[in-house]
Design an enzyme around this catalytic site. Structure first.
Site, short mmCIF file in Angstrom:
data_model
loop_
_atom_site.label_atom_id
_atom_site.label_comp_id
_atom_site.label_asym_id
_atom_site.label_seq_id
_atom_site.Cartn_x
_atom_site.Cartn_y
_atom_site.Cartn_z
N HIS A 62 0.82 -1.21 0.00
CA HIS A 62 0.00 0.00 0.00
C HIS A 62 0.86 1.26 0.00
O HIS A 62 0.45 2.30 -0.52
CB HIS A 62 -0.98 -0.02 1.17
CG HIS A 62 -2.15 -0.92 0.92
ND1 HIS A 62 -3.42 -0.46 0.70
CD2 HIS A 62 -2.22 -2.27 0.80
CE1 HIS A 62 -4.24 -1.49 0.46
NE2 HIS A 62 -3.53 -2.61 0.53
N ASP A 63 2.06 1.18 0.59
CA ASP A 63 2.97 2.32 0.50
C ASP A 63 3.42 2.52 -0.95
O ASP A 63 3.32 3.62 -1.50
CB ASP A 63 4.19 2.10 1.42
CG ASP A 63 5.16 3.28 1.38
OD1 ASP A 63 4.71 4.41 1.09
OD2 ASP A 63 6.37 3.08 1.64
#
Ligand code: HEM
Ligand SMILES: *[C@@H]1O[C@H](CO)[C@@H](O)[C@H](O)[C@H]1NC(C)=O
Length: 320
Positions: A62-63
Site C-alpha cells: 500500500h505504501d
C-alpha cells in the site's frame, strides 16, 4: 599529482553515484545494525501478535502503490485528507511497529534510515517470520512529505477485473508475473467480510455469487460472512494455510478455493493463469525465489533516492 587528483575526482563521483541508487546494504557503513534492528522489532511484535506478519507485508504494497515506496502512507497530520485514511487503504496497519523500529534506529543512528526503507525491510522480515523466503532488500529510499488522500484513489480493488488489475500493475512498471506473485502474498493473513459482500451476494446481480467459487468453499464463506452480517468478521485468505507462507495460495487459486475475488480472477486470464500453472510443472521455477524478485521490483516503484525527499525523524510526522 594531477593524475591522482583526477582519479580521486572519478572515485568520488562514482561513490556519489552509488549513494544515489537503491542498493543492497545501503546502510552497511552508516548504520550497520539497521537491518538487525528492524528484524528484531518485527520478531518481537510477531511473538505477541499473530497479525504482525500479514499486516506488515500488506503495508509495503500500500505504501508503494501510492506515490511510490516513500512512506507517505505513514504520515498522520491528523486530517481527514491524510492518505492513510483512504478507502483503498481500509484495514492497513502496522504503523506502530514501524514507529518502534524508527525510534530504535534514531537512537542508534539519528537521521539516517528512512521510514520507507523500514517498511520495505519489515515486509521481508514479516515473510521470514511466516516461514517464507529470505530475500535481499535494496535500501537507500528517502521519505516523501506529501500525504494526499486523493492520490490513493487508484489502489487496486478486490472487485476489479483482471484486465484492470493488470493495467494498474503495468502502470507501476510491473508485469503479469509480478501481479500473480505479489497477489500470492495472500498466502498469509485474513480479510474482513466487508470485502466479500459483492462476491457472495451481488455477483453480478442481487442474490448471485461468483460461479468460480468451488461449491465446497461457498457455504464456508457464507457461514462466516452471512448477508447483512458483521462486516468486520474476518476469514483466512489462504484457506487451510493462512499462517504459513507457501504456494498453497496458488493451488487454491487453481482449484476454486481463492477467497478474494481478485485472486480468483487471476485464473480467468490466459497470461496470469499460465503464470499460476508454471509453479506446478515438475522442475519448474521456484515460487519462493520468484516472489522475492517481484518484491524487489515492487520496492523500486517511485523510490526517492540521493538528494530527493528527506529522512523523517518520526514516520508519522512529515516535517519533524
Ligand atoms: C492485486 C491487487 C490486490 C488486491 C485487490 C488486494 C486486496 C486485499 C484485500 C481486500 C485484503 C483484505 C484486507 C482486510 O480485510 O483487512 C487484503 C489483505 C492482504 N493483502 Fe492484498 N490485495 C492485492 C495485492 C496485494 C499485494 C501486492 C500484497 C503484498 C505484496 C498484498 C498483501 C496482503 C496481505 C498480507 C493481506 C492480509 C492482511 C491482514 O491479514 O491484515 N496484497 N488484500
Ligand atoms: C491532492 O492531489 C490531487 C490530485 O493530484 C490534487 O488535485 C489536489 O490539489 C491535492 N490536494 C492537496 C491538498 O494537495
Amino acid at each position: 599529482m594531477v593524475l591522482h587528483f583526477i582519479l580521486l575526482l572519478i572515485t568520488t563521483y562514482f561513490l556519489g553515484l552509488s549513494r544515489s541508487q537503491l542498493q543492497v546494504g545501503f546502510y552497511d557503513t552508516t548504520c550497520p545494525n539497521a537491518e538487525a534492528i528492524v528484524a528484531g522489532v518485527v520478531r518481537d511484535a510477531a511473538a505477541s501478535d499473530p497479525n504482525t506478519a500479514p499486516v506488515l507485508l500488506r503495508l509495503h504494497f500500500h505504501d508503494c502503490f501510492v506515490e511510490g515506496c516513500e512512506g507517505s502512507i505513514l504520515i498522520d497530520n491528523g486530517l481527514e485528507t491524510d492518505e492513510r485514511r483512504a478507502f483503498g487503504h481500509q484495514g492497513v496497519g502496522g504503523f506502530e511497529i514501524i514507529e518502534r523500529a524508527k525510534s530504535q534506529l534514531e537512537a542508534e543512528c539519528p537521521g539516517t534510515v528512512s521510514c520507507a526503507d523500514i517498511v520495505a525491510l519489515a515486509a521481508r522480515d514479516a515473510v521470514v517470520v511466516a516461514k517464507g523466503p529470505f530475500y535481499d532488500v535494496e535500501t537507500g529510499r528517502r521519505d516523501g512529505v506529501v500525504s494526499n488522500i486523493t492520490l490513493a484513489d487508484g489502489m487496486p480493488d478486490v472487485g476489479e477485473s483482471v484486465l484492470s488489475l493488470k493495467d494498474k500493475f503495468f502502470q507501476k512498471g510491473l508485469n503479469e508475473k509480478d501481479l500473480v506473485l505479489l497477489s500470492a502474498a495472500h498466502t498469509i493473513g485474513t480479510a474482513a467480510c466487508f470485502f466479500m459482500g459483492q462476491r457472495l451476494y451481488t455477483f453480478p446481480a442481487e442474490g448471485g455469487s461468483d460461479p468460480s467459487i468451488n461449491p465446497v468453499l461457498l457455504p464456508e464463506l457464507k457461514s462466516t460472512c452471512p448477508q447483512n452480517g458483521d462486516v468486520n468478521a474476518r476469514l483466512p485468505i489462504d484457506r487451510g494455510s493462512a499462517e504459513t507462507f507457501d504456494a498453497q495460495i496458488l493451488q487454491n487459486i487453481r482449484s476454486g478455493f481463492a477467497v478474494l475475488q481478485s485472486d480468483a480472477s487471476l485464473y480467468q486470464d490466459e497470461a496470469t493463469r499460465s503464470v499460476v500453472d508454471s509453479y506446478f510443472v515438475p522442475f519448474g521455477p521456484s515460487f519462493e525465489a520468484d516472489f522475492g524478485s517481484s518484491m524487489v521490483r515492487m520496492g523500486r516503484i517511485g523510490a526517492l533516492t540521493g538528494t530527493q525527499g528527506t529522512i523523517r525523524r518520526t514516520c508519522a510526522a512529515a516535517f519533524k
